[in-house]
Write an enzyme that holds these catalytic residues in place. Structure first.
Site, PDB file in Angstrom:
ATOM      1  N   TRP A 183      -4.665   7.515  -7.631  1.00  0.00           N
ATOM      2  CA  TRP A 183      -4.848   6.072  -7.836  1.00  0.00           C
ATOM      3  C   TRP A 183      -6.131   5.773  -8.595  1.00  0.00           C
ATOM      4  O   TRP A 183      -6.163   4.874  -9.439  1.00  0.00           O
ATOM      5  CB  TRP A 183      -4.783   5.321  -6.513  1.00  0.00           C
ATOM      6  CG  TRP A 183      -3.400   5.340  -5.928  1.00  0.00           C
ATOM      7  CD1 TRP A 183      -3.023   5.921  -4.753  1.00  0.00           C
ATOM      8  CD2 TRP A 183      -2.197   4.787  -6.499  1.00  0.00           C
ATOM      9  NE1 TRP A 183      -1.666   5.757  -4.567  1.00  0.00           N
ATOM     10  CE2 TRP A 183      -1.138   5.070  -5.609  1.00  0.00           C
ATOM     11  CE3 TRP A 183      -1.926   4.083  -7.671  1.00  0.00           C
ATOM     12  CZ2 TRP A 183       0.182   4.660  -5.860  1.00  0.00           C
ATOM     13  CZ3 TRP A 183      -0.612   3.683  -7.920  1.00  0.00           C
ATOM     14  CH2 TRP A 183       0.420   3.972  -7.020  1.00  0.00           C
ATOM     15  N   ASP A 186     -10.945   0.479  -3.829  1.00  0.00           N
ATOM     16  CA  ASP A 186      -9.506   0.322  -3.627  1.00  0.00           C
ATOM     17  C   ASP A 186      -9.215   0.804  -2.212  1.00  0.00           C
ATOM     18  O   ASP A 186      -9.189   2.009  -1.941  1.00  0.00           O
ATOM     19  CB  ASP A 186      -8.728   1.155  -4.657  1.00  0.00           C
ATOM     20  CG  ASP A 186      -7.213   1.106  -4.421  1.00  0.00           C
ATOM     21  OD1 ASP A 186      -6.767   0.461  -3.446  1.00  0.00           O
ATOM     22  OD2 ASP A 186      -6.479   1.736  -5.212  1.00  0.00           O
ATOM     23  N   LYS A 239       0.875  -1.238   2.564  1.00  0.00           N
ATOM     24  CA  LYS A 239       0.640   0.034   3.235  1.00  0.00           C
ATOM     25  C   LYS A 239       0.290  -0.232   4.695  1.00  0.00           C
ATOM     26  O   LYS A 239       0.938   0.240   5.606  1.00  0.00           O
ATOM     27  CB  LYS A 239      -0.497   0.821   2.563  1.00  0.00           C
ATOM     28  CG  LYS A 239      -0.390   0.922   1.045  1.00  0.00           C
ATOM     29  CD  LYS A 239       0.825   1.722   0.586  1.00  0.00           C
ATOM     30  CE  LYS A 239       1.105   1.597  -0.896  1.00  0.00           C
ATOM     31  NZ  LYS A 239       0.124   2.158  -1.792  1.00  0.00           N
TER      32      LYS A 239
HETATM   33  C1  PLP Z   1       0.019   1.961  -3.235  1.00  0.00           C
HETATM   34  C2  PLP Z   1      -1.327   2.047  -3.819  1.00  0.00           C
HETATM   35  C3  PLP Z   1      -1.640   1.450  -5.037  1.00  0.00           C
HETATM   36  C4  PLP Z   1      -0.599   0.728  -5.890  1.00  0.00           C
HETATM   37  O1  PLP Z   1      -0.173  -0.434  -5.293  1.00  0.00           O
HETATM   38  P1  PLP Z   1       0.809  -1.445  -6.056  1.00  0.00           P
HETATM   39  O2  PLP Z   1       0.793  -2.648  -5.167  1.00  0.00           O
HETATM   40  O3  PLP Z   1       2.133  -0.778  -6.149  1.00  0.00           O
HETATM   41  O4  PLP Z   1       0.236  -1.712  -7.393  1.00  0.00           O
HETATM   42  C5  PLP Z   1      -2.940   1.535  -5.498  1.00  0.00           C
HETATM   43  N1  PLP Z   1      -3.884   2.179  -4.793  1.00  0.00           N
HETATM   44  C6  PLP Z   1      -3.621   2.778  -3.627  1.00  0.00           C
HETATM   45  C7  PLP Z   1      -4.710   3.478  -2.899  1.00  0.00           C
HETATM   46  C8  PLP Z   1      -2.337   2.731  -3.100  1.00  0.00           C
HETATM   47  O5  PLP Z   1      -2.078   3.341  -1.919  1.00  0.00           O
END
Ligand code: PLP
Length: 373
Positions: free
Chosen positions: A112, A183, A207
């Site tokens: 990511w 993030d 998540k």
């Molecule tokens: C799932 C995830 C993303 C992407 O998320 P989207 O909502 O599909 O853009 C980005 N960073 C992390 C750490 C993730 O687990």
């Protein structure tokens, strides 16, 4: 309750999906009970205006519960945006890097982070100052592995790399002059945080915090001055801050569920300290099985970097891996296949995964190793 409803709850399996992921059953049941008619609204929450006081109250309530859980001060905005985490890969550099003449620095500990820096480079100078790609992202930087410039636009990292199962325990070292950007998509609300260490922290909800559709952005107010005035309107954090996340129609249903999850954490779980303890116990249960399997299971992440949320491991060969997944499904243990870039197995055990689900998986893993080792 009608028998159809009883049956549908009984059909639920232990779902180890990495995201969208399991939600607490009690929250799903509340949503079901209110789905056709939100109390007092005469309509579903999906059917009323985002300007309706009932929804605005609910949005404020969700913000307030997040502030309470994480101890977020008035120095920060709490925004509810669309576009997922992926849009933040672009919005962060568009607002905090574009036109500054500075360089944004990135710590790359997984997939990511790599995607994020790619988008940042479209907005300005962005460089990785740590990249664990050579070892397929199995580790975290040690002290001294990287140096942050005092005048960097920001330092970016991903607190939990969902695909590799690598999680920071503490925030990376960062000079006071540099905003720290995180993030936290896959470990948001898994433990208490000191938000004052961050310039910006964001998480898509699907998540650990709710359904897909809403992304929470916690941003320090002074950083909003950096946003260029000529950004497309939706991309400018100022617009969302000034309009209290109602610059345009926000994802009302997702915000409604997120608010319920936050209350579940506060009232049913007992707050983020209690949640952390449960997450530590759940992940320990699985890592212990891996460590005591005489090498039958091989964890992907180095021990110090192991995630509380995504437990990644391999089996001796592809045939055993396939048979593990097929056998697990017979025990109602699903969505265990690892991401294609890492292979193997990934058990995502977010906040809503019950202890019972983890124990069932641990017992299955022991039996499977014994039968096939
Ligand atoms: C799932 C995830 C993303 C992407 O998320 P989207 O909502 O599909 O853009 C980005 N960073 C992390 C750490 C993730 O687990």
């Amino acid at each position: 309750m009608s028998s159809a409803l009883t049956d549908s709850a009984q059909q639920r399996v232990f779902n180890f999906s990495a995201g969208p992921a399991a939600l607490p059953l009690s929250v799903l049941e509340e949503v079901r009970d209110e789905l056709v008619c939100y109390p007092g609204a005469g309509a579903s929450i999906m059917e009323i205006s985002h300007r309706d006081k009932r929804f605005v109250d609910l949005l404020h309530d969700a913000q307030a519960t997040l502030r309470q859980l994480l101890g977020i001060s008035d120095d920060y905005e709490v925004l509810f945006l669309q576009g997922g985490a992926a849009l933040q890969f672009s919005m962060i550099p568009a607002n905090l890097l574009r036109g500054t003449g500075k360089t944004a620095q990135y710590l790359l500990t997984g997939s990511w982070g790599k995607k994020a820096i790619k988008e940042a480079k479209k907005e300005g100078a962005a460089e990785s100052i740590y990249d664990a790609g050579e070892t397929n992202y199995d580790r975290l930087p040690a002290a001294g592995d990287y140096q942050v410039a005092d005048d960097a636009a920001y330092l970016y990292y991903c607190s939990n790399e969902t695909i590799q199962g690598v999680q920071f325990t503490d925030e990376p070292a960062c000079p006071d002059s540099v905003p720290l950007v995180s993030d936290a998509s896959s470990d948001f609300l898994c433990r208490p945080l000191d938000i004052s260490k961050y310039g910006l922290l964001y998480a898509c909800a699907q998540k650990n915090a709710g359904p897909a559709g809403v992304t929470v952005v916690v941003v320090r107010k002074d950083l909003l001055q950096r946003s260029p005035a000529d950004l497309p309107g939706y991309l400018n954090y100022n617009n969302h801050a000034e309009a209290d996340s109602e610059w345009n129609t926000p994802p009302t249903f997702a915000i409604y569920v997120l608010g319920k999850i936050a209350k579940w954490l506060r009232d049913d779980i007992g707050g983020l300290d209690a949640m952390l303890q449960q997450n530590q116990e759940k992940s320990q249960t699985l890592y212990q099985v891996i460590d005591q399997s005489n090498g039958f299971y091989r964890g992907h992440a180095q021990t110090e970097a192991r995630s509380l949320m995504n437990v990644t491991f391999n089996l001796p060969n592809d045939d055993l891996q396939a048979s593990f997944i097929a056998e697990a499904a017979k025990h109602d243990l699903t969505a265990l296949k690892g991401h294609r870039s890492v292979g193997g197995i990934r058990a995502s055990i977010y906040n809503a995964m019950p202890v019972e689900g983890v124990n069932t998986l641990a017992n299955f893993m022991k039996d499977f190793a014994k039968a096939n080792g």
